[in-house]
Scaffold this motif. Sequence first.
Motif, PDB file in Angstrom:
ATOM      1  N   ALA A 296       0.850  -1.182   0.000  1.00 13.97           N
ATOM      2  CA  ALA A 296       0.000   0.000   0.000  1.00 13.97           C
ATOM      3  C   ALA A 296       0.886   1.232   0.000  1.00 13.97           C
ATOM      4  CB  ALA A 296      -0.927   0.013   1.226  1.00 13.97           C
ATOM      5  N   SER A 297       0.311   2.366  -0.380  1.00 10.84           N
ATOM      6  CA  SER A 297       1.084   3.612  -0.384  1.00 10.84           C
ATOM      7  C   SER A 297       0.200   4.775   0.006  1.00 10.84           C
ATOM      8  CB  SER A 297       1.701   3.868  -1.758  1.00 10.84           C
ATOM      9  OG  SER A 297       0.696   4.169  -2.720  1.00 10.84           O
ATOM     10  N   PHE A 298       0.835   5.925   0.262  1.00  9.56           N
ATOM     11  CA  PHE A 298       0.115   7.124   0.666  1.00  9.56           C
ATOM     12  C   PHE A 298       0.960   8.342   0.328  1.00  9.56           C
ATOM     13  CE2 PHE A 298      -2.101   9.991   3.660  1.00  9.56           C
ATOM     14  CZ  PHE A 298      -3.406   9.600   3.433  1.00  9.56           C
TER      15      PHE A 298
ATOM     16  N   ALA B  74      -9.585  -2.101   9.263  1.00  6.95           N
ATOM     17  CA  ALA B  74     -10.670  -1.421   8.547  1.00  6.95           C
ATOM     18  C   ALA B  74     -10.704   0.092   8.742  1.00  6.95           C
ATOM     19  CB  ALA B  74     -12.013  -2.037   8.930  1.00  6.95           C
ATOM     20  N   PRO B  75     -10.417   0.626   9.939  1.00  9.16           N
ATOM     21  CA  PRO B  75     -10.477   2.090  10.086  1.00  9.16           C
ATOM     22  C   PRO B  75      -9.494   2.840   9.193  1.00  9.16           C
ATOM     23  CG  PRO B  75     -10.530   1.036  12.231  1.00  9.16           C
ATOM     24  CD  PRO B  75     -10.191  -0.028  11.244  1.00  9.16           C
ATOM     25  N   PHE B  76      -8.503   2.140   8.655  1.00  5.20           N
ATOM     26  CA  PHE B  76      -7.478   2.795   7.851  1.00  5.20           C
ATOM     27  C   PHE B  76      -7.639   2.503   6.357  1.00  5.20           C
ATOM     28  CE2 PHE B  76      -5.929   1.250  11.961  1.00  5.20           C
ATOM     29  CZ  PHE B  76      -5.802   2.462  12.617  1.00  5.20           C
ATOM     30  N   GLU B  77      -8.678   1.759   6.008  1.00  5.87           N
ATOM     31  CA  GLU B  77      -8.890   1.373   4.605  1.00  5.87           C
ATOM     32  C   GLU B  77      -9.219   2.593   3.752  1.00  5.87           C
ATOM     33  OE1 GLU B  77     -11.353  -2.013   2.080  1.00  5.87           O
ATOM     34  OE2 GLU B  77     -12.088  -1.384   4.055  1.00  5.87           O
TER      35      GLU B  77
ATOM     36  N   GLY C 132     -15.728  -2.743   6.351  1.00  2.64           N
ATOM     37  CA  GLY C 132     -15.931  -1.912   7.522  1.00  2.64           C
ATOM     38  C   GLY C 132     -15.734  -2.680   8.810  1.00  2.64           C
ATOM     39  N   MET C 133     -16.100  -2.032   9.924  1.00  6.28           N
ATOM     40  CA  MET C 133     -16.001  -2.645  11.248  1.00  6.28           C
ATOM     41  C   MET C 133     -17.385  -3.020  11.744  1.00  6.28           C
ATOM     42  SD  MET C 133     -12.867  -2.925  12.486  1.00  6.28           S
ATOM     43  CE  MET C 133     -12.872  -2.809  14.277  1.00  6.28           C
TER      44      MET C 133
ATOM     45  N   ALA D  41       3.187   5.901   8.140  1.00  3.80           N
ATOM     46  CA  ALA D  41       3.767   4.572   7.934  1.00  3.80           C
ATOM     47  C   ALA D  41       3.003   3.501   8.695  1.00  3.80           C
ATOM     48  CB  ALA D  41       5.237   4.566   8.345  1.00  3.80           C
ATOM     49  N   GLY D  42       2.580   3.818   9.931  1.00  2.00           N
ATOM     50  CA  GLY D  42       1.798   2.854  10.688  1.00  2.00           C
ATOM     51  C   GLY D  42       0.510   2.490   9.972  1.00  2.00           C
ATOM     52  N   ASP D  43      -0.189   3.491   9.453  1.00  2.81           N
ATOM     53  CA  ASP D  43      -1.438   3.230   8.733  1.00  2.81           C
ATOM     54  C   ASP D  43      -1.174   2.459   7.437  1.00  2.81           C
ATOM     55  OD1 ASP D  43      -2.652   4.641  10.731  1.00  2.81           O
ATOM     56  OD2 ASP D  43      -3.113   6.414   9.521  1.00  2.81           O
ATOM     57  N   VAL D  44      -0.117   2.818   6.732  1.00  5.40           N
ATOM     58  CA  VAL D  44       0.195   2.149   5.471  1.00  5.40           C
ATOM     59  C   VAL D  44       0.539   0.684   5.705  1.00  5.40           C
ATOM     60  CG1 VAL D  44       1.867   2.077   3.581  1.00  5.40           C
ATOM     61  CG2 VAL D  44       0.862   4.247   4.246  1.00  5.40           C
ATOM     62  N   VAL D  45       1.284   0.400   6.773  1.00  8.75           N
ATOM     63  CA  VAL D  45       1.606  -0.989   7.104  1.00  8.75           C
ATOM     64  C   VAL D  45       0.333  -1.766   7.414  1.00  8.75           C
ATOM     65  CG1 VAL D  45       2.669  -2.470   8.863  1.00  8.75           C
ATOM     66  CG2 VAL D  45       3.968  -0.592   7.853  1.00  8.75           C
TER      67      VAL D  45
END
Length: 356
Positions: A201-203, A234-237, A246-247, A337-341
Motif C-alpha cells: 500500500a502507499s500514501f 478497517a479504520p485505515f482502509e 468496515g467494522m 507509515a503505521g497506517d500504510v503498514v
Amino acid sequence: MARTVRMRALQSMLAPGLGTSGQPCATDARRQVMKPGPKNSIADVAGIKVGNASDPLAKTGVTVLLPDAPLRAAVDVRGGGPGTRETDALALDTLVDRIDALTLAGGSVYGLAAADEVAAVLGARGQGFGLIPGVPVSPIVPAAILYDLANGGEKGWGEEPPYRRLAREALEAASDDVSLGAVGAGTGATAGDHPGGLGTASFLSSEGYTVAALAAVNSFGSPYVPGTDSFWAAPFEIGDEFGGRGMPERAGAAGFPPDTKAAALARQNTSLIVVATDADLSAADLKPLAVMAQDGLARAVRPAHGPTDGDIVFAVSTCTKEVPQPLMTLTELGSIAGDVVARACARGAFAAEEKS
C-alpha cells in the motif's frame, strides 16, 4: 497573556491543521484529498522495483526489493523469533548506511540463502560496496525470513533448498507491478487461522512525500475481528482496497482471539515488512520511522509482537526529496507509515483469502 501566546504557538506547530483560534484552516482541505499513489504499492516510491518467485509444490517463495540506486536503510526487530542476515550492518555506528537490495523469504533458516544468490548476481554486475580497485565489490543485501516449513508443502529438498533458484527468478521478475496474496515470500504464509500473504500500500503525505509498505504477513495473531470477516485494519482502509467490509457495530474487547494459530503451530510465525519513502531522511531518522511503522502491524493483527513472532520492519529511503523540517516531517511520516503498514497487511490477507 504570554502563556496564551506560547500555547497558541505550540498548537500551531503541533497541529498545523488548526488556526490560532483552534478552528480548522485551509490545511484540513489539503489533508482531505491525500490519497494513495497511482499503484497503491511500494513501487509508488520511484526507483523501487519488486520481484516475486514462488514454488507452488513446496508452498514457499522469495521476494526481492530491487532499487535503481542504493537505498539508505534502518531496521527494527520485535518479538522473540526473528531470522535475519546483515541487520547488524544497519546499526547507526557501522561503516555503510546504504543497501543494494532486500530479500524476504519463506523457508526459515533455509530461506536466508536467497540473499546469497542476490549478492552473487549484483556483485557480478559490479553493484556493491567497494574499497579497493580491482577487488570484487560487496553487495549489501539484508534479508529476513518467515517460518512456512510445516504448511503442507513438499519440503523434501535434501541438500538443495530452492531459495537460491527462487531468488534468481525473483530478480529477473523485478518490476513496478507488485503482486498480492500467496506470492513471493507470502506464498505459504498464514495469518492466525487464516491464509496470510504479500500485501502492499502507499500514501501521499501533505508535504508531497510518498510513504509505502510491503508486508509478508505470517503472524500468530489474526487480521480479523473475532467472529467476523472484518479486518482490524478497517479504520485505515482507503476505498475498498481490502473489500470495504468496515467494522462491526461493536467489535468488543479482543482479549485473546480464538482464531490465532493452534498451539501446535504457535512457533511458526514472523511478519516481514518494508517501509519505503522518497523523503531524504538520515539513517538515524529511518530508525524511528521503522519503530513507528511497527505500530501498523499491531493495528492490523492481534496479538502482535509476541514471543513466537519475529516481526521485522526495514525502513528505506531513496533520498530524492529534501526535508527542510526533519523532526515534524518524520513525525508525520511515521504516523502515515503505521497506517500504510496496517493497510498492506490487510491487503495481503484479503488477496490470499480470495485465492484460497
